[in-house]
Design an enzyme around this catalytic site. Structure first.
Site, PDB file in Angstrom:
ATOM      1  N   SER A   8     -11.002  -1.807  -2.520  1.00 54.42           N
ATOM      2  CA  SER A   8      -9.808  -1.810  -1.675  1.00 54.42           C
ATOM      3  C   SER A   8     -10.110  -2.281  -0.264  1.00 54.42           C
ATOM      4  O   SER A   8      -9.206  -2.675   0.466  1.00 54.42           O
ATOM      5  CB  SER A   8      -9.192  -0.412  -1.622  1.00 54.42           C
ATOM      6  OG  SER A   8     -10.124   0.515  -1.109  1.00 54.42           O
ATOM      7  N   ASP A  47       0.844  -1.196   0.000  1.00 58.25           N
ATOM      8  CA  ASP A  47       0.000   0.000   0.000  1.00 58.25           C
ATOM      9  C   ASP A  47       0.879   1.246   0.000  1.00 58.25           C
ATOM     10  O   ASP A  47       2.080   1.157  -0.284  1.00 58.25           O
ATOM     11  CB  ASP A  47      -0.946  -0.015   1.210  1.00 58.25           C
ATOM     12  CG  ASP A  47      -2.323   0.546   0.872  1.00 58.25           C
ATOM     13  OD1 ASP A  47      -2.433   1.777   0.655  1.00 58.25           O
ATOM     14  OD2 ASP A  47      -3.288  -0.226   0.818  1.00 58.25           O
ATOM     15  N   HIS A  87      -4.303   5.120   4.107  1.00 61.73           N
ATOM     16  CA  HIS A  87      -5.111   4.086   3.463  1.00 61.73           C
ATOM     17  C   HIS A  87      -4.636   2.690   3.852  1.00 61.73           C
ATOM     18  O   HIS A  87      -5.430   1.795   4.119  1.00 61.73           O
ATOM     19  CB  HIS A  87      -5.055   4.264   1.945  1.00 61.73           C
ATOM     20  CG  HIS A  87      -5.870   3.262   1.193  1.00 61.73           C
ATOM     21  ND1 HIS A  87      -5.335   2.113   0.660  1.00 61.73           N
ATOM     22  CD2 HIS A  87      -7.185   3.235   0.891  1.00 61.73           C
ATOM     23  CE1 HIS A  87      -6.283   1.422   0.061  1.00 61.73           C
ATOM     24  NE2 HIS A  87      -7.420   2.069   0.188  1.00 61.73           N
TER      25      HIS A  87
END
Length: 466
Positions: free
Chosen positions: A403, A185, A224
């Protein structure tokens, strides 16, 4: 890296495009013709592969080949003699990433052992040290006592687990223990907080590696990654427990927040190489690549064939070596593009679409098929209002996107890997597809449907009794 928790789609590039050297320099991939001169040997794999990696390959009957050998030091030295700065090395791609100026690029193209040179990114990368830092994997995994498997104990994580019959795996004692999971990520700030990984501080996190700055501080950057990780790894009883809290996690920062460049895809491929070498079993990548900051690098629908993108190609290599790569299908279903991105197009990727709470396809979830007509996504999971821990580790969020659907599945894949340790990666994925809720009629909206991990486990167990 472009991040929208409501609809994440990370973008990348096309492998062939106009060469645009700049006087101030840029990042290039330099591919070598062969591996002549490498000091490593196929019959001495312990020099470049860890014990766990070799055990996984033995289970899968995966032979050590020349592809596994590190690049030739003589070739690397020849590249450095042009004045170019070697940035990254890739054994599967057989080449290096360099920072180079226009005249150095010209010299690189003349080297007899160089087969290709192409632009990977503008020169906007920095490295905190002269050389990359090697990840440390010597720290033990956290240990948790047996826990009740009920909605109260799992808190807001219960729906994520129960939605795919993952609670049955947990009830039978399979919560990912002994399974090594890598997460790719844009960063993982605050995951040292104990409710993410069960550790009291960052120094105890098993391993994290930043391929962008090439140091062991991936615990920064985009939030994220932390949100994605929490859906699998969080262990906060009576508030939020993830789908694989007993697994061990290795965190890779592969995305550069300064912009979308093909170098990120090369980072992805190299992260898979490292993950393979240290014995990773399962990878989650809530990432996708379709368009880019430089239009000439953009993918088109015909490029989604599983053999164009370096990341998709690398997934094939990783799968052949026994790994399972779970990846988001993309969030372009409501856009003009509409299709999945790469590396979700890889034949051996378990590509995950997003569902509404009622099991229907979420409007943003990307469609298949691939350019060569294969069904994608493979399966789909909850991707709307998914409960997750915020990056601070102290709050809750509800997030949308493939995601978030991807790590829910990846966590349960880790539990299934623990449950049936003698099964091959292909047997595991075949069982997941065969027991999903529309396995009899897969389509390019939901794939084979929503997984049922309890049914997949039973199918694998039955196969072993024959």
């Amino acid at each position: 890296m472009r991040i929208l928790l409501a609809a994440l789609l990370l973008c990348l590039s096309l492998p062939t495009f106009a060469q645009k050297a700049t006087p101030e320099g840029a990042m290039y991939f330099v591919g070598f013709a062969d591996k002549a001169g490498t000091p490593f040997r196929i019959d001495e794999p312990t020099a470049f592969l860890g014990e766990k990696a070799l055990q996984r390959r033995q289970l899968h009957g995966s032979a050590i080949t020349e592809l596994d050998l590190p690049v030739s030091p003589a070739y690397v030295s020849g590249v450095q003699q042009t004045g170019a700065q070697v940035w990254l090395k890739s054994k599967w791609m057989n080449g290096v990433v360099v920072a180079a100026k226009e005249e150095q690029v010209a010299a690189l193209k003349k080297l007899p052992f160089v087969r290709e040179v192409y632009l990977a990114a503008p020169k906007q990368y920095t490295r905190s040290s002269a050389l990359p830092v090697v990840p440390n994997l010597d720290r033990p995994a956290p240990s948790f006592e047996p826990v009740p498997v009920n909605p109260q104990f799992y808190g807001y994580g219960w729906q994520n687990l129960d939605n795919m019959e993952g609670d049955s795996l947990h009830h039978w004692g399979f919560r990912g223990k002994g399974v090594l999971v890598a997460v790719f990520d844009g960063g993982f700030p605050s995951v040292n907080y104990k409710d993410f990984l069960g550790y009291a501080d960052a120094a105890a996190v098993p391993a994290n590696y930043d391929l962008v700055e090439q140091d062991d501080t991936a615990l920064d950057g985009s939030t994220h990654g932390s949100t994605v990780l929490s859906t699998m790894a969080a262990h906060h009883p009576f508030f939020f427990v993830g789908t694989a809290p007993d697994a061990r996690y290795v965190l890779f920062k592969t995305e550069n927040g300064r912009g979308e460049h093909r170098l990120e895809e090369i980072n992805y491929a190299i992260a898979l190489e490292i993950a393979d070498s240290i014995g990773v079993d399962v990878v989650n990548s809530s990432l996708g690549y379709t368009t880019f900051g430089m239009k000439e690098m953009d993918y088109t629908a015909k490029d989604l064939d599983g053999k164009t993108s370096p990341a998709s190609i690398a997934i094939g290599h990783a799968f052949a070596r026994g790994m399972i790569i779970v990846t988001s299908a993309g969030n372009s279903g409501g856009d003009d593009w509409k299709y999945i991105g790469t590396p979700a197009d890889a034949p051996d990727a378990l590509s995950i679409g997003a569902l509404n709470d009622d099991g229907t396809r979420a409007y943003f979830s990307s469609f298949g098929p691939t350019a060569d007509g294969r069904t994608k996504p493979d399966v789909s999971a909850l991707g709307v209002s998914v409960a997750a821990i915020t990056a601070s580790g102290r709050g809750l969020t509800a997030a949308d996107g493939t995601s978030l659907a991807s790590p829910l599945v990846a966590g349960l894949v880790a539990c299934l890997r623990q449950a049936v340790p003698t099964a091959t990666n292909r047997e595991l994925l075949d069982a997941i597809r065969a027991t999903a809720d529309q396995a009899a009629q897969p389509d390019n909206e939901r794939g084979y449907g929503r997984p049922n991990f309890a049914a997949a486990y039973r199918l694998l167990q039955q196969a072993r009794k024959r």
